[in-house]
Design an enzyme around this catalytic site. Structure first.
Site, PDB file in Angstrom:
ATOM      1  N   SER A 114     -76.080  46.297 -25.349  1.00 46.84           N
ATOM      2  CA  SER A 114     -76.417  46.956 -24.087  1.00 46.84           C
ATOM      3  C   SER A 114     -77.344  48.143 -24.298  1.00 46.84           C
ATOM      4  CB  SER A 114     -75.137  47.429 -23.394  1.00 46.84           C
ATOM      5  OG  SER A 114     -74.407  48.257 -24.259  1.00 46.84           O
TER       6      SER A 114
ATOM      7  N   THR B 261     -74.236  52.234 -21.533  1.00 43.82           N
ATOM      8  CA  THR B 261     -75.275  53.158 -21.976  1.00 43.82           C
ATOM      9  C   THR B 261     -74.683  54.064 -23.018  1.00 43.82           C
ATOM     10  OG1 THR B 261     -76.191  53.165 -19.770  1.00 43.82           O
ATOM     11  CG2 THR B 261     -76.619  55.128 -21.094  1.00 43.82           C
TER      12      THR B 261
ATOM     13  N   THR C 121     -72.541  56.842 -17.223  1.00 42.72           N
ATOM     14  CA  THR C 121     -72.651  55.422 -17.514  1.00 42.72           C
ATOM     15  C   THR C 121     -72.078  54.657 -16.313  1.00 42.72           C
ATOM     16  OG1 THR C 121     -72.092  53.692 -19.125  1.00 42.72           O
ATOM     17  CG2 THR C 121     -70.417  55.365 -18.705  1.00 42.72           C
ATOM     18  N   GLY C 122     -72.354  53.358 -16.293  1.00 46.80           N
ATOM     19  CA  GLY C 122     -71.860  52.555 -15.176  1.00 46.80           C
ATOM     20  C   GLY C 122     -73.002  52.062 -14.314  1.00 46.80           C
TER      21      GLY C 122
ATOM     22  N   THR D 252     -80.404  52.945 -22.863  1.00 46.30           N
ATOM     23  CA  THR D 252     -79.737  51.706 -22.456  1.00 46.30           C
ATOM     24  C   THR D 252     -80.742  50.580 -22.266  1.00 46.30           C
ATOM     25  OG1 THR D 252     -78.188  50.789 -20.807  1.00 46.30           O
ATOM     26  CG2 THR D 252     -79.947  52.149 -19.960  1.00 46.30           C
TER      27      THR D 252
ATOM     28  N   ARG E 158     -86.430  46.639 -12.699  1.00 40.60           N
ATOM     29  CA  ARG E 158     -85.309  47.489 -12.244  1.00 40.60           C
ATOM     30  C   ARG E 158     -85.081  48.641 -13.248  1.00 40.60           C
ATOM     31  NH1 ARG E 158     -80.172  49.374 -14.477  1.00 40.60           N
ATOM     32  NH2 ARG E 158     -78.781  49.770 -12.739  1.00 40.60           N
TER      33      ARG E 158
HETATM   34  N1  ASP Z   1     -76.059  53.067 -16.231  1.00 37.77           N
HETATM   35  C1  ASP Z   1     -76.704  51.923 -16.823  1.00 37.77           C
HETATM   36  C2  ASP Z   1     -77.665  51.333 -15.829  1.00 37.77           C
HETATM   37  O1  ASP Z   1     -77.372  51.301 -14.658  1.00 37.77           O
HETATM   38  C3  ASP Z   1     -75.784  50.872 -17.299  1.00 37.77           C
HETATM   39  C4  ASP Z   1     -74.451  51.303 -17.837  1.00 37.77           C
HETATM   40  O2  ASP Z   1     -74.268  52.420 -18.271  1.00 37.77           O
HETATM   41  O3  ASP Z   1     -73.515  50.504 -17.813  1.00 37.77           O
HETATM   42  O4  ASP Z   1     -78.700  50.852 -16.236  1.00 37.77           O
END
Ligand code: ASP
Length: 322
Positions: free
Chosen positions: A80, A182, A233-234, A200, A210
């Site tokens: 990731s 991330t 993150t997320g 990330t 995107r």
């Molecule tokens: N925040 C990251 C994104 O939206 C992904 C992640 O941290 O899970 O690209």
């Protein structure tokens, strides 16, 4: 007041206001927990260990966060972040990263292809251009001009999974570590300066072009050397919506403890997305100038790594949705 009589004055137990102020300042200075480094998720442990080599020998937080996250970017088994990251729906690995130091210097790249260490390109944007953010082709051209090597980032494992995904082409990012995540890292160095880095490959099978929260200063990362630092993150769309990390730092400025500030940011996401809350994850990690840290996330499952003089360990963040 002569030195001798001042000593007597203090000995007599009647400290002047200025002497009390000085003592209080000294006590506060002693309490600061530094150096310290924090990173998101389990891979934060290896990243922290790398950053610690710099922090524990008196190095700068900026160098520590860059070197720490580079390690995860280069690991093809981390699917990731960086090299080996899952591609977008067109099979292209596009990377997002940003970096910020203690003087509000910032650098960021988004939708960058073919470069294994986007965080170092972000640092070069910060230090060698008059801009703060480069995207896509422009970011790649700049990286190549700086000596970065053009490479294929799509590993056979990630390609195989993507081809499998194409059979259904269902875009539904799961809530935790399964197909995104991330590395966000924030650190306070021996000199008392804060810096942060965030990198990330974003949400797997996203639309080409995107961009998530991670390369957006104020969303996926923010550092204010007077107050503290935060990273996220997320699901990036939700973090951008509330300008997440800037919000967390501003809440700390108003006196919130790091965990309280993270919690309040999560509450904002919760209020907006209550109806589909089970499908969303956001996690915040924060550190203040005193070296106090905290975290909070929406759903159970977000963990983070902390390294200070007591060692390197993984902790579970508290969460909103029970
Ligand atoms: N925040 C990251 C994104 O939206 C992904 C992640 O941290 O899970 O690209």
């Amino acid at each position: 007041m002569k030195t001798q009589s001042r000593r007597n004055f203090i000995k007599n137990g009647t400290l002047s206001i200025s002497a009390l102020g000085l003592l209080r300042q000294a006590a506060l200075a002693q309490e600061v927990q530094k150096p310290i480094v924090l990173s998101t998720w389990r891979f934060g442990l290896q990243a922290n260990a790398e950053a610690w080599k710099i922090l524990s020998t008196g190095g700068q937080a900026l160098d520590a966060v860059e070197q720490g996250v580079r390690l995860v970017e280069l690991d093809p088994n981390e699917r990731s972040v960086g090299y080996g990251g899952r591609p977008d729906r067109d099979g292209r690995v596009t990377l997002d990263a940003c970096i910020m130091d203690h003087e509000l210097n910032i650098g960021s790249v988004a939708c960058l292809e073919h470069i294994k260490n986007p965080i170092s390109v972000a640092r070069a944007v910060m230090q060698k251009t008059p801009h703060v953010m480069l995207v896509g082709e422009g970011a790649l051209t700049f990286a190549l001009s700086q000596g970065f090597k053009k490479e294929n980032l799509l590993t056979p494992e990630s390609e195989k999974e993507w081809r499998e995904w194409l059979k259904t082409s269902q875009y539904q990012p799961p809530v935790n570590i399964e197909n995104h995540d991330t590395i966000g890292m924030i650190a306070l160095d021996q000199a008392g300066n804060l810096s942060g880095a965030c990198t990330t490959s974003g949400l797997a099978y996203k639309m080409h072009g995107r961009i998530g929260d991670s390369p957006i200063i104020g969303a996926g990362l923010y550092v204010d050397n007077e107050v503290g630092a935060a990273t996220a993150t997320g699901h990036g769309e939700e973090v951008i919506r509330i300008a997440g990390c800037h919000l967390v730092v501003e809440l700390m400025r108003q006196g919130r403890a790091p965990e309280e500030a993270c919690k309040e940011a999560v509450e904002r996401v919760y209020k907006k997305q209550r109806k589909k809350i089970r499908d969303i994850q956001v996690g915040f990690l924060a550190l203040n100038k005193e070296g106090i840290y905290g975290s909070f996330c929406l759903q159970k499952g977000f963990n983070y790594a902390v390294h200070n003089k007591d060692g390197n360990r993984l902790l579970n963040a508290d969460y909103k949705v029970q």
